[in-house]
Design a protein around this motif. Structure first.
Motif, PDB file in Angstrom:
ATOM      1  N   GLU A  19       0.790  -1.225   0.000  1.00  0.00           N
ATOM      2  CA  GLU A  19       0.000   0.000   0.000  1.00  0.00           C
ATOM      3  C   GLU A  19       0.825   1.279   0.000  1.00  0.00           C
ATOM      4  O   GLU A  19       0.327   2.342  -0.360  1.00  0.00           O
ATOM      5  N   GLN A  20       2.104   1.203   0.421  1.00  0.00           N
ATOM      6  CA  GLN A  20       2.922   2.407   0.513  1.00  0.00           C
ATOM      7  C   GLN A  20       4.196   2.253  -0.310  1.00  0.00           C
ATOM      8  O   GLN A  20       4.625   1.143  -0.634  1.00  0.00           O
ATOM      9  N   ASP A  21       4.814   3.388  -0.635  1.00  0.00           N
ATOM     10  CA  ASP A  21       6.096   3.373  -1.329  1.00  0.00           C
ATOM     11  C   ASP A  21       7.204   3.186  -0.300  1.00  0.00           C
ATOM     12  O   ASP A  21       7.507   4.099   0.473  1.00  0.00           O
ATOM     13  N   VAL A  22       7.779   1.994  -0.270  1.00  0.00           N
ATOM     14  CA  VAL A  22       8.863   1.719   0.679  1.00  0.00           C
ATOM     15  C   VAL A  22      10.145   1.385  -0.075  1.00  0.00           C
ATOM     16  O   VAL A  22      11.002   0.648   0.411  1.00  0.00           O
ATOM     17  N   SER A  23      10.286   1.935  -1.268  1.00  0.00           N
ATOM     18  CA  SER A  23      11.482   1.676  -2.059  1.00  0.00           C
ATOM     19  C   SER A  23      12.642   2.524  -1.562  1.00  0.00           C
ATOM     20  O   SER A  23      12.461   3.561  -0.928  1.00  0.00           O
ATOM     21  N   ALA A  24      13.847   2.068  -1.862  1.00  0.00           N
ATOM     22  CA  ALA A  24      15.062   2.800  -1.489  1.00  0.00           C
ATOM     23  C   ALA A  24      15.475   3.697  -2.648  1.00  0.00           C
ATOM     24  O   ALA A  24      15.674   3.214  -3.765  1.00  0.00           O
ATOM     25  N   PRO A  25      15.611   5.002  -2.423  1.00  0.00           N
ATOM     26  CA  PRO A  25      15.958   5.928  -3.513  1.00  0.00           C
ATOM     27  C   PRO A  25      17.447   5.918  -3.842  1.00  0.00           C
ATOM     28  O   PRO A  25      18.140   6.921  -3.740  1.00  0.00           O
ATOM     29  N   GLN A  26      17.957   4.752  -4.232  1.00  0.00           N
ATOM     30  CA  GLN A  26      19.380   4.640  -4.543  1.00  0.00           C
ATOM     31  C   GLN A  26      19.719   5.350  -5.850  1.00  0.00           C
ATOM     32  O   GLN A  26      18.967   5.309  -6.819  1.00  0.00           O
ATOM     33  N   GLN A  27      20.890   5.966  -5.880  1.00  0.00           N
ATOM     34  CA  GLN A  27      21.350   6.640  -7.085  1.00  0.00           C
ATOM     35  C   GLN A  27      22.053   5.664  -8.037  1.00  0.00           C
ATOM     36  O   GLN A  27      21.798   5.650  -9.225  1.00  0.00           O
ATOM     37  N   ALA A  28      22.993   4.873  -7.507  1.00  0.00           N
ATOM     38  CA  ALA A  28      23.644   3.863  -8.339  1.00  0.00           C
ATOM     39  C   ALA A  28      22.637   2.764  -8.626  1.00  0.00           C
ATOM     40  O   ALA A  28      21.960   2.281  -7.729  1.00  0.00           O
ATOM     41  N   SER A  29      22.521   2.350  -9.892  1.00  0.00           N
ATOM     42  CA  SER A  29      21.423   1.451 -10.237  1.00  0.00           C
ATOM     43  C   SER A  29      21.816   0.502 -11.351  1.00  0.00           C
ATOM     44  O   SER A  29      22.934   0.534 -11.877  1.00  0.00           O
ATOM     45  N   TRP A  30      20.860  -0.343 -11.715  1.00  0.00           N
ATOM     46  CA  TRP A  30      21.091  -1.289 -12.802  1.00  0.00           C
ATOM     47  C   TRP A  30      21.361  -0.589 -14.120  1.00  0.00           C
ATOM     48  O   TRP A  30      21.994  -1.171 -15.013  1.00  0.00           O
ATOM     49  N   SER A  31      20.907   0.649 -14.276  1.00  0.00           N
ATOM     50  CA  SER A  31      21.156   1.374 -15.531  1.00  0.00           C
ATOM     51  C   SER A  31      22.634   1.689 -15.723  1.00  0.00           C
ATOM     52  O   SER A  31      23.055   2.037 -16.829  1.00  0.00           O
ATOM     53  N   ASP A  32      23.434   1.562 -14.674  1.00  0.00           N
ATOM     54  CA  ASP A  32      24.883   1.747 -14.798  1.00  0.00           C
ATOM     55  C   ASP A  32      25.559   0.547 -15.450  1.00  0.00           C
ATOM     56  O   ASP A  32      26.739   0.621 -15.807  1.00  0.00           O
ATOM     57  N   ILE A  33      24.840  -0.558 -15.570  1.00  0.00           N
ATOM     58  CA  ILE A  33      25.412  -1.791 -16.109  1.00  0.00           C
ATOM     59  C   ILE A  33      24.986  -1.938 -17.567  1.00  0.00           C
ATOM     60  O   ILE A  33      23.804  -2.109 -17.866  1.00  0.00           O
ATOM     61  N   ARG A  34      25.943  -1.850 -18.485  1.00  0.00           N
ATOM     62  CA  ARG A  34      25.656  -1.906 -19.922  1.00  0.00           C
ATOM     63  C   ARG A  34      26.249  -3.172 -20.540  1.00  0.00           C
ATOM     64  O   ARG A  34      27.449  -3.416 -20.424  1.00  0.00           O
ATOM     65  N   LEU A  35      25.415  -3.949 -21.185  1.00  0.00           N
ATOM     66  CA  LEU A  35      25.869  -5.118 -21.920  1.00  0.00           C
ATOM     67  C   LEU A  35      26.261  -4.693 -23.329  1.00  0.00           C
ATOM     68  O   LEU A  35      25.554  -3.909 -23.974  1.00  0.00           O
ATOM     69  N   VAL A  36      27.394  -5.186 -23.823  1.00  0.00           N
ATOM     70  CA  VAL A  36      27.910  -4.776 -25.132  1.00  0.00           C
ATOM     71  C   VAL A  36      27.166  -5.526 -26.232  1.00  0.00           C
ATOM     72  O   VAL A  36      27.171  -6.763 -26.276  1.00  0.00           O
ATOM     73  N   HIS A  37      26.523  -4.776 -27.100  1.00  0.00           N
ATOM     74  CA  HIS A  37      25.687  -5.339 -28.164  1.00  0.00           C
ATOM     75  C   HIS A  37      26.514  -6.130 -29.176  1.00  0.00           C
ATOM     76  O   HIS A  37      27.601  -5.723 -29.577  1.00  0.00           O
ATOM     77  N   GLN A  38      25.960  -7.279 -29.592  1.00  0.00           N
ATOM     78  CA  GLN A  38      26.578  -8.107 -30.620  1.00  0.00           C
ATOM     79  C   GLN A  38      25.703  -8.070 -31.870  1.00  0.00           C
ATOM     80  O   GLN A  38      24.601  -8.625 -31.889  1.00  0.00           O
ATOM     81  N   ALA A  39      26.177  -7.415 -32.923  1.00  0.00           N
ATOM     82  CA  ALA A  39      25.380  -7.233 -34.135  1.00  0.00           C
ATOM     83  C   ALA A  39      25.132  -8.552 -34.859  1.00  0.00           C
ATOM     84  O   ALA A  39      24.108  -8.716 -35.532  1.00  0.00           O
ATOM     85  N   LEU A  40      26.064  -9.502 -34.759  1.00  0.00           N
ATOM     86  CA  LEU A  40      25.898 -10.842 -35.308  1.00  0.00           C
ATOM     87  C   LEU A  40      25.966 -11.841 -34.151  1.00  0.00           C
ATOM     88  O   LEU A  40      26.992 -12.494 -33.927  1.00  0.00           O
ATOM     89  N   PRO A  41      24.897 -11.978 -33.406  1.00  0.00           N
ATOM     90  CA  PRO A  41      24.966 -12.763 -32.167  1.00  0.00           C
ATOM     91  C   PRO A  41      25.139 -14.259 -32.365  1.00  0.00           C
ATOM     92  O   PRO A  41      25.632 -14.956 -31.482  1.00  0.00           O
ATOM     93  N   GLU A  42      24.713 -14.786 -33.522  1.00  0.00           N
ATOM     94  CA  GLU A  42      24.811 -16.227 -33.786  1.00  0.00           C
ATOM     95  C   GLU A  42      24.114 -17.050 -32.708  1.00  0.00           C
ATOM     96  O   GLU A  42      24.592 -18.107 -32.297  1.00  0.00           O
ATOM     97  N   VAL A  43      22.980 -16.558 -32.259  1.00  0.00           N
ATOM     98  CA  VAL A  43      22.174 -17.232 -31.240  1.00  0.00           C
ATOM     99  C   VAL A  43      20.712 -17.130 -31.649  1.00  0.00           C
ATOM    100  O   VAL A  43      20.217 -16.026 -31.913  1.00  0.00           O
TER     101      VAL A  43
END
Length: 377
Positions: A19-43
């Motif tokens: 019922e309430q917002d009990v989230s932690a207002p963290q600044q460092a987040s998952w958006s800081d983690i970038r996966l390097v794109h593979q244009a020819l992933p072969e998957v």
């Protein structure tokens, strides 16, 4: 603490979280983690295998339904819905703290329903580290009582939650912590199932991960900051009781802790299986956690919210998360969950700043150049 107080606390936790917002207002987040794109992933997207192994058990998904609830008859349906999904999808499932059922067997059914609904799933029982040592208002749990928690759900492992921040922000909290390390090591040496050390929203640093390994734990749930804040949750409970001093503590420390992506990198030095829990909301977040070194990735609030509505909502959540995860894996060139640990991942922002200052510069460079190193190895 009376049986009724512990029981009442369980239902309050669930209601306030929903019922309430009990989230932690963290600044460092998952958006800081970038996966390097593979244009020819072969998957091929439809052929991606997201199964994984954890403590000797093969799981169909690298997802963990984080240790959530139980201890009150009004929330039994939540564990029932979660357990049904764990059985259907082959997931690991943790129950919330079983303290309520240890002191009051009348509510054991709210936990036992998980094994009834999930006869073959990997289940984690749950007790708190503060309850392993003498407290001002109660004696420590005996080995027999802890074993009762394991037997209650036919658990494959036991999670011992580390929640000093929550206890400090709780109106009726257990404030003592001296002796927990010794008690944890003793429990690990005597219990017949593996023990998983689990933080509850404040994260695990490198030094603590090594300390936990020395205690003999089989795995670590880093329980990082960035998701629901137990401090904020307890502040809301204190407000209901007019306890302004404890409420102030909970509000002040709402943003305390080590963000989950950082905790995964730091705890990885212990060379133990890791569960990344804290602020995970999408399949892309799951992929990021796997790339950082997690074995399983836990979700708490999203599952709680879905399970409070219906079993079907839990299934919808799982289907969405897994679809998103597979896309991230394909675009990263990974055909299996294990291969996600060898994809290129670049860490930016405040997460990078923290880890650089903590001495992880070479680790960050290595993670960003995994493929390049294999090509030129």
């Amino acid at each position: 603490m009376t049986d009724e107080v512990v029981k009442q606390r369980k239902i309050e936790h669930v209601k306030l979280a929903l019922e309430q917002d009990v989230s932690a207002p963290q600044q460092a987040s998952w958006s800081d983690i970038r996966l390097v794109h593979q244009a020819l992933p072969e998957v091929d997207l439809d052929d991606i295998d997201i199964s994984t192994s954890f403590l000797g058990h093969r799981l169909r998904y690298p997802l963990f339904i984080s240790s959530l609830t139980g201890g009150h008859p009004d929330i039994t349906h939540i564990n029932r819905n979660l357990a049904r999904a764990a059985e259907e999808y082959g997931l690991a499932l943790g129950v919330g703290s079983q303290r309520a059922a240890i002191v009051n067997p009348d509510v054991a059914g709210s936990f036992a329903v998980t094994r009834e609904m999930a006869p073959s799933a990997f289940l984690l029982a749950n007790v708190g580290a503060p309850q392993l040592i003498p407290q001002e208002r109660h004696a420590p749990f005996t080995l027999e009582q802890v074993e009762r928690a394991v037997q209650m759900i036919g658990a494959n492992a036991l999670a011992v939650h580390l929640n000093s921040l929550q206890e400090a922000a709780q109106p009726e909290g257990d404030r003592r912590a001296l002796g927990e390390q010794k008690a944890l090591a003793a429990l690990v040496s005597q219990l017949h199932v593996p023990v998983v050390a689990k933080e509850t929203g404040a994260g695990i640093c490198r030094e603590q991960a090594l300390l936990l390994r020395s205690c003999g734990v089989a795995a670590i749930d880093v329980g990082g900051a960035g998701g629901s804040s137990m401090s904020a949750l307890e502040a809301a409970r204190s407000q209901l009781r007019g306890d302004q001093q404890t409420q102030a503590i909970g509000q002040l420390y709402r943003d305390w802790g080590i963000p989950t992506p950082i905790a995964v990198v730091e705890a990885h030095v212990a060379d133990l299986p890791l569960i990344a829990t804290g602020g995970v909301r999408t399949g892309l977040d799951v992929a990021r956690a796997l790339a950082l070194g997690a074995t399983l990735v836990g979700l708490g609030f999203p599952f709680l919210k879905a399970a409070s509505e219906s079993y079907e909502k839990v299934c919808e959540l799982l289907e969405r998360i897994t679809r998103e995860l597979k896309v991230a894996m394909q675009l990263s060139g990974a055909a299996t969950s294990a291969q996600m640990r060898s994809v290129d991942v670049v860490v930016l922002g405040e997460t990078r700043e923290w880890l650089m200052l903590r001495g992880f510069e070479e680790d960050l460079k290595a993670m960003a150049r995994r493929r390049w190193q294999r090509m030129h190895g």
